[in-house]
Design a protein around this motif. Structure first.
Motif, PDB file in Angstrom:
ATOM      1  N   VAL A  97      39.776  43.099  24.749  1.00  0.00           N
ATOM      2  CA  VAL A  97      40.593  43.959  25.610  1.00  0.00           C
ATOM      3  C   VAL A  97      41.359  43.077  26.605  1.00  0.00           C
ATOM      4  CG1 VAL A  97      40.589  45.830  27.295  1.00  0.00           C
ATOM      5  CG2 VAL A  97      38.935  45.842  25.413  1.00  0.00           C
ATOM      6  N   PRO A  98      42.670  42.887  26.420  1.00  0.00           N
ATOM      7  CA  PRO A  98      43.433  42.065  27.360  1.00  0.00           C
ATOM      8  C   PRO A  98      43.496  42.718  28.743  1.00  0.00           C
ATOM      9  CG  PRO A  98      44.611  42.339  25.281  1.00  0.00           C
ATOM     10  CD  PRO A  98      43.489  43.324  25.276  1.00  0.00           C
ATOM     11  N   ASP A  99      43.165  41.944  29.758  1.00  0.00           N
ATOM     12  CA  ASP A  99      43.301  42.353  31.159  1.00  0.00           C
ATOM     13  C   ASP A  99      44.249  41.335  31.786  1.00  0.00           C
ATOM     14  OD1 ASP A  99      43.063  43.199  33.762  1.00  0.00           O
ATOM     15  OD2 ASP A  99      40.952  42.634  33.993  1.00  0.00           O
ATOM     16  N   TRP A 100      45.544  41.595  31.672  1.00  0.00           N
ATOM     17  CA  TRP A 100      46.557  40.611  32.047  1.00  0.00           C
ATOM     18  C   TRP A 100      47.100  40.913  33.435  1.00  0.00           C
ATOM     19  CZ3 TRP A 100      50.019  39.439  27.150  1.00  0.00           C
ATOM     20  CH2 TRP A 100      49.202  38.858  26.166  1.00  0.00           C
ATOM     21  N   HIS A 101      47.170  39.877  34.257  1.00  0.00           N
ATOM     22  CA  HIS A 101      47.641  39.994  35.633  1.00  0.00           C
ATOM     23  C   HIS A 101      48.952  39.223  35.780  1.00  0.00           C
ATOM     24  CE1 HIS A 101      43.761  41.584  37.423  1.00  0.00           C
ATOM     25  NE2 HIS A 101      43.433  41.301  36.169  1.00  0.00           N
ATOM     26  N   PHE A 102      50.002  39.926  36.177  1.00  0.00           N
ATOM     27  CA  PHE A 102      51.333  39.344  36.299  1.00  0.00           C
ATOM     28  C   PHE A 102      51.614  39.072  37.774  1.00  0.00           C
ATOM     29  CE2 PHE A 102      51.094  41.809  32.473  1.00  0.00           C
ATOM     30  CZ  PHE A 102      51.793  41.067  31.529  1.00  0.00           C
ATOM     31  N   ASP A 103      51.746  37.800  38.116  1.00  0.00           N
ATOM     32  CA  ASP A 103      51.914  37.401  39.517  1.00  0.00           C
ATOM     33  C   ASP A 103      52.644  36.072  39.544  1.00  0.00           C
ATOM     34  OD1 ASP A 103      51.695  36.704  42.216  1.00  0.00           O
ATOM     35  OD2 ASP A 103      49.674  37.523  42.397  1.00  0.00           O
ATOM     36  N   ASN A 104      53.695  35.980  40.363  1.00  0.00           N
ATOM     37  CA  ASN A 104      54.461  34.733  40.436  1.00  0.00           C
ATOM     38  C   ASN A 104      53.786  33.671  41.283  1.00  0.00           C
ATOM     39  OD1 ASN A 104      56.485  35.653  38.747  1.00  0.00           O
ATOM     40  ND2 ASN A 104      57.705  36.485  40.411  1.00  0.00           N
ATOM     41  N   HIS A 105      52.686  34.008  41.927  1.00  0.00           N
ATOM     42  CA  HIS A 105      51.913  33.021  42.675  1.00  0.00           C
ATOM     43  C   HIS A 105      50.754  32.534  41.809  1.00  0.00           C
ATOM     44  CE1 HIS A 105      53.972  35.287  45.891  1.00  0.00           C
ATOM     45  NE2 HIS A 105      53.968  34.130  46.525  1.00  0.00           N
ATOM     46  N   ALA A 106      50.414  31.270  41.970  1.00  0.00           N
ATOM     47  CA  ALA A 106      49.315  30.708  41.199  1.00  0.00           C
ATOM     48  C   ALA A 106      48.012  31.424  41.532  1.00  0.00           C
ATOM     49  CB  ALA A 106      49.181  29.214  41.490  1.00  0.00           C
ATOM     50  N   VAL A 107      47.269  31.786  40.510  1.00  0.00           N
ATOM     51  CA  VAL A 107      45.998  32.482  40.734  1.00  0.00           C
ATOM     52  C   VAL A 107      44.897  31.468  40.996  1.00  0.00           C
ATOM     53  CG1 VAL A 107      46.701  34.379  39.242  1.00  0.00           C
ATOM     54  CG2 VAL A 107      45.366  32.501  38.277  1.00  0.00           C
ATOM     55  N   ASP A 108      43.855  31.925  41.664  1.00  0.00           N
ATOM     56  CA  ASP A 108      42.650  31.115  41.845  1.00  0.00           C
ATOM     57  C   ASP A 108      41.750  31.430  40.657  1.00  0.00           C
ATOM     58  OD1 ASP A 108      40.148  30.053  42.540  1.00  0.00           O
ATOM     59  OD2 ASP A 108      40.588  30.233  44.682  1.00  0.00           O
ATOM     60  N   LEU A 109      41.705  30.521  39.713  1.00  0.00           N
ATOM     61  CA  LEU A 109      41.014  30.772  38.448  1.00  0.00           C
ATOM     62  C   LEU A 109      39.542  31.098  38.655  1.00  0.00           C
ATOM     63  CD1 LEU A 109      42.072  30.585  35.468  1.00  0.00           C
ATOM     64  CD2 LEU A 109      40.942  28.383  35.348  1.00  0.00           C
ATOM     65  N   ILE A 110      38.894  30.318  39.515  1.00  0.00           N
ATOM     66  CA  ILE A 110      37.464  30.496  39.721  1.00  0.00           C
ATOM     67  C   ILE A 110      37.178  31.716  40.590  1.00  0.00           C
ATOM     68  CG2 ILE A 110      35.361  29.457  40.617  1.00  0.00           C
ATOM     69  CD1 ILE A 110      36.417  28.157  38.057  1.00  0.00           C
ATOM     70  N   ALA A 111      37.799  31.765  41.772  1.00  0.00           N
ATOM     71  CA  ALA A 111      37.521  32.870  42.693  1.00  0.00           C
ATOM     72  C   ALA A 111      37.959  34.210  42.119  1.00  0.00           C
ATOM     73  CB  ALA A 111      38.214  32.618  44.029  1.00  0.00           C
ATOM     74  N   GLY A 112      39.034  34.200  41.319  1.00  0.00           N
ATOM     75  CA  GLY A 112      39.529  35.443  40.758  1.00  0.00           C
ATOM     76  C   GLY A 112      38.832  35.878  39.494  1.00  0.00           C
ATOM     77  N   GLY A 113      37.950  35.032  38.966  1.00  0.00           N
ATOM     78  CA  GLY A 113      37.231  35.397  37.758  1.00  0.00           C
ATOM     79  C   GLY A 113      38.098  35.448  36.520  1.00  0.00           C
ATOM     80  N   PHE A 114      39.135  34.610  36.467  1.00  0.00           N
ATOM     81  CA  PHE A 114      40.031  34.601  35.313  1.00  0.00           C
ATOM     82  C   PHE A 114      39.437  33.769  34.180  1.00  0.00           C
ATOM     83  CE2 PHE A 114      42.884  35.797  38.704  1.00  0.00           C
ATOM     84  CZ  PHE A 114      43.765  36.676  38.097  1.00  0.00           C
ATOM     85  N   ASP A 115      39.639  34.249  32.959  1.00  0.00           N
ATOM     86  CA  ASP A 115      39.250  33.463  31.796  1.00  0.00           C
ATOM     87  C   ASP A 115      40.273  32.368  31.517  1.00  0.00           C
ATOM     88  OD1 ASP A 115      36.855  34.995  30.787  1.00  0.00           O
ATOM     89  OD2 ASP A 115      38.346  36.603  30.794  1.00  0.00           O
ATOM     90  N   VAL A 116      41.547  32.689  31.714  1.00  0.00           N
ATOM     91  CA  VAL A 116      42.646  31.763  31.440  1.00  0.00           C
ATOM     92  C   VAL A 116      43.776  32.059  32.410  1.00  0.00           C
ATOM     93  CG1 VAL A 116      44.240  30.867  29.683  1.00  0.00           C
ATOM     94  CG2 VAL A 116      42.073  31.865  28.969  1.00  0.00           C
ATOM     95  N   ALA A 117      44.541  31.039  32.765  1.00  0.00           N
ATOM     96  CA  ALA A 117      45.799  31.226  33.474  1.00  0.00           C
ATOM     97  C   ALA A 117      46.855  30.383  32.764  1.00  0.00           C
ATOM     98  CB  ALA A 117      45.688  30.814  34.937  1.00  0.00           C
ATOM     99  N   ILE A 118      48.091  30.871  32.776  1.00  0.00           N
ATOM    100  CA  ILE A 118      49.195  30.155  32.154  1.00  0.00           C
ATOM    101  C   ILE A 118      50.265  29.955  33.212  1.00  0.00           C
ATOM    102  CG2 ILE A 118      50.904  30.169  30.294  1.00  0.00           C
ATOM    103  CD1 ILE A 118      49.109  32.133  28.808  1.00  0.00           C
ATOM    104  N   GLY A 119      50.664  28.704  33.423  1.00  0.00           N
ATOM    105  CA  GLY A 119      51.669  28.442  34.440  1.00  0.00           C
ATOM    106  C   GLY A 119      51.989  26.969  34.515  1.00  0.00           C
ATOM    107  N   ALA A 120      52.673  26.608  35.590  1.00  0.00           N
ATOM    108  CA  ALA A 120      53.088  25.219  35.804  1.00  0.00           C
ATOM    109  C   ALA A 120      52.745  24.817  37.227  1.00  0.00           C
ATOM    110  CB  ALA A 120      54.579  25.056  35.540  1.00  0.00           C
ATOM    111  N   GLY A 121      52.250  23.612  37.379  1.00  0.00           N
ATOM    112  CA  GLY A 121      51.997  23.079  38.705  1.00  0.00           C
ATOM    113  C   GLY A 121      50.796  23.671  39.413  1.00  0.00           C
ATOM    114  N   ILE A 122      49.874  24.298  38.677  1.00  0.00           N
ATOM    115  CA  ILE A 122      48.664  24.819  39.290  1.00  0.00           C
ATOM    116  C   ILE A 122      47.740  23.651  39.646  1.00  0.00           C
ATOM    117  CG2 ILE A 122      46.611  26.252  38.922  1.00  0.00           C
ATOM    118  CD1 ILE A 122      48.251  28.025  37.105  1.00  0.00           C
ATOM    119  N   GLU A 123      47.206  23.677  40.850  1.00  0.00           N
ATOM    120  CA  GLU A 123      46.361  22.564  41.302  1.00  0.00           C
ATOM    121  C   GLU A 123      45.067  22.533  40.498  1.00  0.00           C
ATOM    122  OE1 GLU A 123      44.151  20.929  45.377  1.00  0.00           O
ATOM    123  OE2 GLU A 123      45.286  22.808  45.390  1.00  0.00           O
TER     124      GLU A 123
END
Length: 307
Positions: free
Chosen positions: A122-148
């Motif tokens: 079940v995809p739970d996709w979050h659309f946001d132009n700001h970099a997400v906090d992968l760990i704190a946000g509980g994300f399985d994956v993030a796709i982007g550029a320049g994420i620390e």
């Protein structure tokens, strides 16, 4: 299972640095997470965190428990994930973070094929132009550029986009085409403000033989979103410095034209980010492999590389 819940609350708090962030990951209240950690401390007879109104830090005992339990607990979670798969198939909610326009243009069109291949995810996709906090946000994956890259995060590059200069044919109709980045000073520009720093972006352009030149234009307007810049440029309001993923559809349709085709500006690679775990959950692993395969088969990496 109660002991596992207490350990999970502790580990998530240790990883994120706060009860609130851990609660967001676990779907609990901060008070519930704090209570679980307190019950674990009482059971072990060891204080795991120093608590204050401003800060939460681990004690030496907490550091030791995190070091001893973190990896085994992740392996146990992986085992549970595999055991809960439907007939051995990848399953579960897959939380992914991505930029709004990029996700809409390039990832949503892949969704039907992905669901056909993996119907129990079940995809739970979050659309946001700001970099997400992968760990704190509980994300399985993030796709982007320049994420620390922080501790415990893996990055897998999937494309190397760049920034190019584009304008509408209508805007350029009665104007001479620029031959060098310095010629852009005679043109109206749609400037970009960094959403993270608030500063206007300055672009140093490079050609195929390695020459570099500062690119400046007459600032006509300022946006903080490249997709909005592309739409303003299509209206003939000026030239825009656009990342190739945002420029590609409009260049191919003819609504924008590329200026200075031998020049580009470097930007961060487009990357898949995910937690560093010895055994990734099947749902995460197949999604990563699917995106990498799709980018290769649809030649998106080549499409974004305008060098």
């Amino acid at each position: 299972m109660e002991a596992l819940n207490l350990i999970e609350s502790f580990i998530q708090t240790a990883e994120t640095g706060s009860f609130s962030a851990a609660a967001r990951r676990l779907g609990l209240t901060p008070a519930a997470v704090s209570k679980n950690v307190a019950r674990l401390e009482a059971h072990l007879g060891v204080r795991l965190f120093h608590r204050s109104t401003r800060k939460l830090t681990m004690t030496p005992g907490g550091e030791q428990l995190w070091g001893d339990a973190g990896v085994p607990f992740a392996s146990l979670q992986d085992a549970f994930s595999r055991a809960s798969q439907h007939g051995g198939k990848p399953s579960g909610v897959l939380k992914v973070g991505m930029a709004v326009a990029f996700g809409r243009e390039y990832l949503v069109p892949l969704l039907g094929e992905f669901l056909e291949r993996y119907p129990d995810i079940v995809p739970d996709w979050h659309f946001d132009n700001h970099a997400v906090d992968l760990i704190a946000g509980g994300f399985d994956v993030a796709i982007g550029a320049g994420i620390e890259l922080t501790q415990g995060i893996v990055a897998r590059e999937i494309a190397r986009p760049c920034t190019i200069v584009a304008a509408s044919p209508a805007y350029m109709k009665d104007r001479p085409l620029p031959a060098h980045p310095s010629d852009l000073a005679e043109l109206d520009g749609i400037a970009r403000r960094s959403s993270s720093t608030g500063r206007l972006r300055a672009w140093t352009m490079r050609n195929q033989v390695g020459e570099e030149a500062l690119a400046e234009c007459r600032i006509r307007m300022i946006f903080d979103d490249p997709e909005a810049m592309a739409h303003a440029a299509m209206q003939g309001l000026g030239i825009a410095f656009l990342p190739t993923p945002h420029a590609a559809p409009w260049l191919e349709s003819g609504q924008l034209m590329r200026l200075l085709p031998g020049w580009h500006a470097e930007i961060s690679p487009l990357t898949l980010y995910y937690p560093n775990r010895k055994l990734l959950p099947a749902k995460t692993r197949v999604f990563i492999d699917f995106v990498v395969e799709a980018f290769r088969e649809r030649r998106l990496a080549a499409r974004f590389d305008a060098r």
